[in-house]
Scaffold this motif. Structure first.
Motif, PDB file in Angstrom:
ATOM      1  N   ARG A 297       0.836  -1.206   0.000  1.00  0.00           N
ATOM      2  CA  ARG A 297       0.000   0.000   0.000  1.00  0.00           C
ATOM      3  C   ARG A 297       0.876   1.264   0.000  1.00  0.00           C
ATOM      4  NH1 ARG A 297      -2.961  -1.133   4.056  1.00  0.00           N
ATOM      5  NH2 ARG A 297      -1.745  -0.035   5.641  1.00  0.00           N
ATOM      6  N   GLN A 298       1.982   1.210   0.753  1.00  0.00           N
ATOM      7  CA  GLN A 298       2.897   2.351   0.806  1.00  0.00           C
ATOM      8  C   GLN A 298       3.661   2.517  -0.511  1.00  0.00           C
ATOM      9  OE1 GLN A 298       1.272   3.638   3.564  1.00  0.00           O
ATOM     10  NE2 GLN A 298       3.270   4.641   3.734  1.00  0.00           N
ATOM     11  N   ILE A 299       3.987   1.411  -1.141  1.00  0.00           N
ATOM     12  CA  ILE A 299       4.660   1.489  -2.448  1.00  0.00           C
ATOM     13  C   ILE A 299       3.743   2.201  -3.448  1.00  0.00           C
ATOM     14  CG2 ILE A 299       5.461   0.120  -4.428  1.00  0.00           C
ATOM     15  CD1 ILE A 299       6.436  -1.979  -2.388  1.00  0.00           C
ATOM     16  N   LYS A 300       2.463   1.852  -3.400  1.00  0.00           N
ATOM     17  CA  LYS A 300       1.494   2.502  -4.282  1.00  0.00           C
ATOM     18  C   LYS A 300       1.410   3.995  -4.002  1.00  0.00           C
ATOM     19  CE  LYS A 300      -3.278   2.098  -5.928  1.00  0.00           C
ATOM     20  NZ  LYS A 300      -4.577   1.368  -5.811  1.00  0.00           N
ATOM     21  N   GLU A 301       1.452   4.362  -2.712  1.00  0.00           N
ATOM     22  CA  GLU A 301       1.412   5.785  -2.358  1.00  0.00           C
ATOM     23  C   GLU A 301       2.647   6.511  -2.882  1.00  0.00           C
ATOM     24  OE1 GLU A 301       1.370   8.756   1.533  1.00  0.00           O
ATOM     25  OE2 GLU A 301       0.873   6.632   1.804  1.00  0.00           O
ATOM     26  N   ALA A 302       3.807   5.862  -2.787  1.00  0.00           N
ATOM     27  CA  ALA A 302       5.036   6.471  -3.290  1.00  0.00           C
ATOM     28  C   ALA A 302       4.958   6.702  -4.796  1.00  0.00           C
ATOM     29  CB  ALA A 302       6.227   5.582  -2.947  1.00  0.00           C
ATOM     30  N   ILE A 303       4.381   5.741  -5.510  1.00  0.00           N
ATOM     31  CA  ILE A 303       4.222   5.882  -6.960  1.00  0.00           C
ATOM     32  C   ILE A 303       3.293   7.043  -7.286  1.00  0.00           C
ATOM     33  CG2 ILE A 303       3.268   4.751  -9.010  1.00  0.00           C
ATOM     34  CD1 ILE A 303       4.310   2.088  -7.808  1.00  0.00           C
ATOM     35  N   GLU A 304       2.223   7.169  -6.537  1.00  0.00           N
ATOM     36  CA  GLU A 304       1.277   8.259  -6.761  1.00  0.00           C
ATOM     37  C   GLU A 304       1.935   9.615  -6.503  1.00  0.00           C
ATOM     38  OE1 GLU A 304      -1.715   8.050  -8.139  1.00  0.00           O
ATOM     39  OE2 GLU A 304      -1.234   5.907  -8.383  1.00  0.00           O
ATOM     40  N   LYS A 305       2.760   9.695  -5.475  1.00  0.00           N
ATOM     41  CA  LYS A 305       3.471  10.951  -5.190  1.00  0.00           C
ATOM     42  C   LYS A 305       4.450  11.281  -6.301  1.00  0.00           C
ATOM     43  CE  LYS A 305       3.104  11.378  -0.162  1.00  0.00           C
ATOM     44  NZ  LYS A 305       2.593  12.772  -0.160  1.00  0.00           N
ATOM     45  N   ALA A 306       5.129  10.250  -6.812  1.00  0.00           N
ATOM     46  CA  ALA A 306       6.068  10.477  -7.910  1.00  0.00           C
ATOM     47  C   ALA A 306       5.330  11.002  -9.148  1.00  0.00           C
ATOM     48  CB  ALA A 306       6.805   9.185  -8.247  1.00  0.00           C
ATOM     49  N   LYS A 307       4.168  10.469  -9.409  1.00  0.00           N
ATOM     50  CA  LYS A 307       3.375  10.930 -10.550  1.00  0.00           C
ATOM     51  C   LYS A 307       2.877  12.359 -10.334  1.00  0.00           C
ATOM     52  CE  LYS A 307       1.619   6.382 -11.987  1.00  0.00           C
ATOM     53  NZ  LYS A 307       0.392   5.542 -12.119  1.00  0.00           N
ATOM     54  N   HIS A 308       2.524  12.668  -9.107  1.00  0.00           N
ATOM     55  CA  HIS A 308       1.962  13.999  -8.798  1.00  0.00           C
ATOM     56  C   HIS A 308       3.048  15.085  -8.835  1.00  0.00           C
ATOM     57  CE1 HIS A 308      -1.006  16.753  -7.121  1.00  0.00           C
ATOM     58  NE2 HIS A 308      -0.054  17.187  -6.282  1.00  0.00           N
ATOM     59  N   HIS A 309       4.212  14.776  -8.276  1.00  0.00           N
ATOM     60  CA  HIS A 309       5.275  15.785  -8.165  1.00  0.00           C
ATOM     61  C   HIS A 309       6.375  15.617  -9.207  1.00  0.00           C
ATOM     62  CE1 HIS A 309       3.532  17.108  -4.391  1.00  0.00           C
ATOM     63  NE2 HIS A 309       3.606  15.877  -3.890  1.00  0.00           N
ATOM     64  N   GLY A 310       6.351  14.525  -9.913  1.00  0.00           N
ATOM     65  CA  GLY A 310       7.414  14.275 -10.886  1.00  0.00           C
ATOM     66  C   GLY A 310       8.527  13.423 -10.309  1.00  0.00           C
ATOM     67  N   THR A 311       8.756  13.562  -9.024  1.00  0.00           N
ATOM     68  CA  THR A 311       9.758  12.760  -8.312  1.00  0.00           C
ATOM     69  C   THR A 311       9.238  12.444  -6.918  1.00  0.00           C
ATOM     70  OG1 THR A 311      10.907  14.689  -7.383  1.00  0.00           O
ATOM     71  CG2 THR A 311      11.700  13.858  -9.527  1.00  0.00           C
ATOM     72  N   ALA A 312       9.799  11.422  -6.319  1.00  0.00           N
ATOM     73  CA  ALA A 312       9.474  11.084  -4.927  1.00  0.00           C
ATOM     74  C   ALA A 312      10.584  10.208  -4.362  1.00  0.00           C
ATOM     75  CB  ALA A 312       8.130  10.363  -4.833  1.00  0.00           C
ATOM     76  N   ILE A 313      10.677  10.252  -3.040  1.00  0.00           N
ATOM     77  CA  ILE A 313      11.657   9.423  -2.332  1.00  0.00           C
ATOM     78  C   ILE A 313      10.921   8.582  -1.305  1.00  0.00           C
ATOM     79  CG2 ILE A 313      13.631   9.404  -0.753  1.00  0.00           C
ATOM     80  CD1 ILE A 313      14.597  11.948  -2.052  1.00  0.00           C
ATOM     81  N   ALA A 314      11.126   7.287  -1.375  1.00  0.00           N
ATOM     82  CA  ALA A 314      10.558   6.359  -0.390  1.00  0.00           C
ATOM     83  C   ALA A 314      11.704   5.710   0.370  1.00  0.00           C
ATOM     84  CB  ALA A 314       9.707   5.300  -1.082  1.00  0.00           C
ATOM     85  N   ILE A 315      11.457   5.438   1.644  1.00  0.00           N
ATOM     86  CA  ILE A 315      12.479   4.805   2.491  1.00  0.00           C
ATOM     87  C   ILE A 315      11.901   3.549   3.120  1.00  0.00           C
ATOM     88  CG2 ILE A 315      13.842   5.027   4.607  1.00  0.00           C
ATOM     89  CD1 ILE A 315      14.287   7.937   3.981  1.00  0.00           C
ATOM     90  N   GLY A 316      12.646   2.470   3.029  1.00  0.00           N
ATOM     91  CA  GLY A 316      12.273   1.215   3.669  1.00  0.00           C
ATOM     92  C   GLY A 316      13.477   0.585   4.342  1.00  0.00           C
ATOM     93  N   HIS A 317      13.298  -0.658   4.740  1.00  0.00           N
ATOM     94  CA  HIS A 317      14.350  -1.377   5.457  1.00  0.00           C
ATOM     95  C   HIS A 317      14.451  -2.801   4.913  1.00  0.00           C
ATOM     96  CE1 HIS A 317      13.085   1.905   8.117  1.00  0.00           C
ATOM     97  NE2 HIS A 317      14.320   1.892   8.590  1.00  0.00           N
ATOM     98  N   PRO A 318      15.574  -3.453   5.108  1.00  0.00           N
ATOM     99  CA  PRO A 318      15.743  -4.819   4.558  1.00  0.00           C
ATOM    100  C   PRO A 318      15.034  -5.876   5.395  1.00  0.00           C
ATOM    101  CG  PRO A 318      17.741  -4.148   5.691  1.00  0.00           C
ATOM    102  CD  PRO A 318      16.833  -2.943   5.704  1.00  0.00           C
ATOM    103  N   ARG A 319      13.757  -5.665   5.613  1.00  0.00           N
ATOM    104  CA  ARG A 319      12.937  -6.628   6.342  1.00  0.00           C
ATOM    105  C   ARG A 319      12.319  -7.621   5.356  1.00  0.00           C
ATOM    106  NH1 ARG A 319       9.361  -2.136   9.608  1.00  0.00           N
ATOM    107  NH2 ARG A 319      11.020  -1.235  10.900  1.00  0.00           N
ATOM    108  N   PRO A 320      12.031  -8.825   5.793  1.00  0.00           N
ATOM    109  CA  PRO A 320      11.415  -9.809   4.884  1.00  0.00           C
ATOM    110  C   PRO A 320      10.137  -9.306   4.237  1.00  0.00           C
ATOM    111  CG  PRO A 320      12.215 -10.908   6.858  1.00  0.00           C
ATOM    112  CD  PRO A 320      12.378  -9.430   7.096  1.00  0.00           C
ATOM    113  N   ASP A 321       9.250  -8.659   5.021  1.00  0.00           N
ATOM    114  CA  ASP A 321       7.997  -8.158   4.463  1.00  0.00           C
ATOM    115  C   ASP A 321       8.244  -7.109   3.375  1.00  0.00           C
ATOM    116  OD1 ASP A 321       6.606  -9.801   6.129  1.00  0.00           O
ATOM    117  OD2 ASP A 321       5.910  -8.233   7.498  1.00  0.00           O
TER     118      ASP A 321
END
Length: 344
Positions: A297-321
């Protein structure tokens, strides 16, 4: 195998000598009594006793000399053993202390006591006006071990790894970073409330000289570093004076600061602007909540922000999920261009 002290050898020889001579006397008495007779045996026994006593005295003198000379050696040996035991105890205590600290767990800092709390908001940015393909940067924080690198690479996606500086818990992080074509450094900064602080964390009140030495040391560990983002840092990034010192140092060293936005009242935007540096900040946290579904769901939100602003930065962690969600979102991610920070 431990070498037997010399005096113990001589003491053993003394007892062996007594036993051998006693045996010789007994056998001699039997043989002489059988062939010569009891009168002659008595004379032989007297002679043997004299020789035996003389030999015993010699052995005792040798043993006494060795025991005397062995005293300092024995003392040194005892002192050496005592020192070894002391060092072993200290080492064991250090090992136990280190083992009590679990391997680093990738985690967020902004609300350590409220796991379900929403992350601090992203910076306000204008809507994209051109028709270029939207670009998305996905940073994976807290990269510390080879297993983290393998997990990230298993996605087959051009993710940006942000490595924690080396520490006793993850001593090879800098070496792992240097094997990558591009990477970031996950710079530990002071948090308001966090109970697992990294070594060499920069604190509010540190002098510019202290900060400068730390950044220079990091450049030696990570020669190709061009970008850093904050690990924890809710207290540090919320302090204008501290951020001014840090960004001045980073600007001098040719390094761009990327704000992880671990606090809503971050001072990084205004400080960056005042010092003539571009502000770059996180838009979305991918895994502030566990579960593959939540991360997708958060990945989808990041994509939507990138489309809206032209760029976006998402941060995650090397967790299995997180890794699994990224793998399952490849088709969705094809709607944007995954890039490094230098491309936005």
């Amino acid at each position: 195998m431990k070498k037997q002290p010399l005096y113990q050898k001589y003491l053993s020889l003394k007892y062996i000598g007594w036993g051998l001579f006693g045996l010789v006397i007994f056998l001699s008495a039997l043989l002489i009594g059988y062939f010569i007779g009891f009168n002659q045996v008595e004379d032989e026994l007297v002679r043997e006793r004299v020789q035996t006593q003389h030999l015993v005295k010699q052995i005792e003198q040798i043993a006494a000399i060795d025991e005397y000379s062995a005293i300092p050696s024995k003392t040194k040996e005892a002192a050496y053993d005592s020192e070894i035991k002391r060092l072993q105890k200290e080492l064991q205590a250090l090992l136990e202390q280190e083992h009590r600290r679990e391997p680093l767990k990738p985690q967020h800092e902004y609300a350590p006591k409220e796991p379900k709390a929403s992350p601090p908001p992203a910076a306000v940015r204008p809507k994209r006006l051109d028709g270029t393909q939207p670009k998305l940067v996905i940073i994976i924080d807290d990269v510390s071990y080879s297993r983290d690198v393998r997990a990230i690479q298993s996605t087959g996606l051009p993710l940006v790894m942000s490595f924690l500086p080396p520490s006793p818990r993850h001593s090879e992080s800098a070496q792992l970073a240097q094997r990558q074509n591009r990477y970031m450094v996950h710079l530990p900064l002071e948090a308001i409330d966090f109970n697992d602080e990294e070594p060499f964390t920069l604190h509010v009140g540190d002098s510019e000289e202290t900060i400068g030495k730390r950044i220079i040391a990091l450049k030696q560990l990570f020669p190709n570093v061009r970008y850093v983002n904050n690990h924890t840092g809710s207290k540090f990034t919320g302090d204008s004076d501290s951020m001014e010192k840090l960004i001045r140092v980073l600007k001098k060293e040719g390094i761009q600061f990327v704000d992880s936005r671990t606090i809503g009242k971050t001072k990084v935007p205004e400080v960056s602007t005042s010092l003539g540096m571009r502000y770059i900040g996180r838009d979305v946290f991918l895994d502030h909540q566990d579960g593959v579904r939540n991360v997708k769901r958060q990945i989808k939100e990041a994509i939507e922000k990138a489309k809206h602003h032209g760029t976006a930065i998402a941060i995650g962690h090397p967790r299995p999920d997180t890794i699994q969600a990224l793998i399952e979102s490849k088709e969705l991610l094809s709607e944007v261009q995954l890039v490094g920070i230098e491309q936005i």
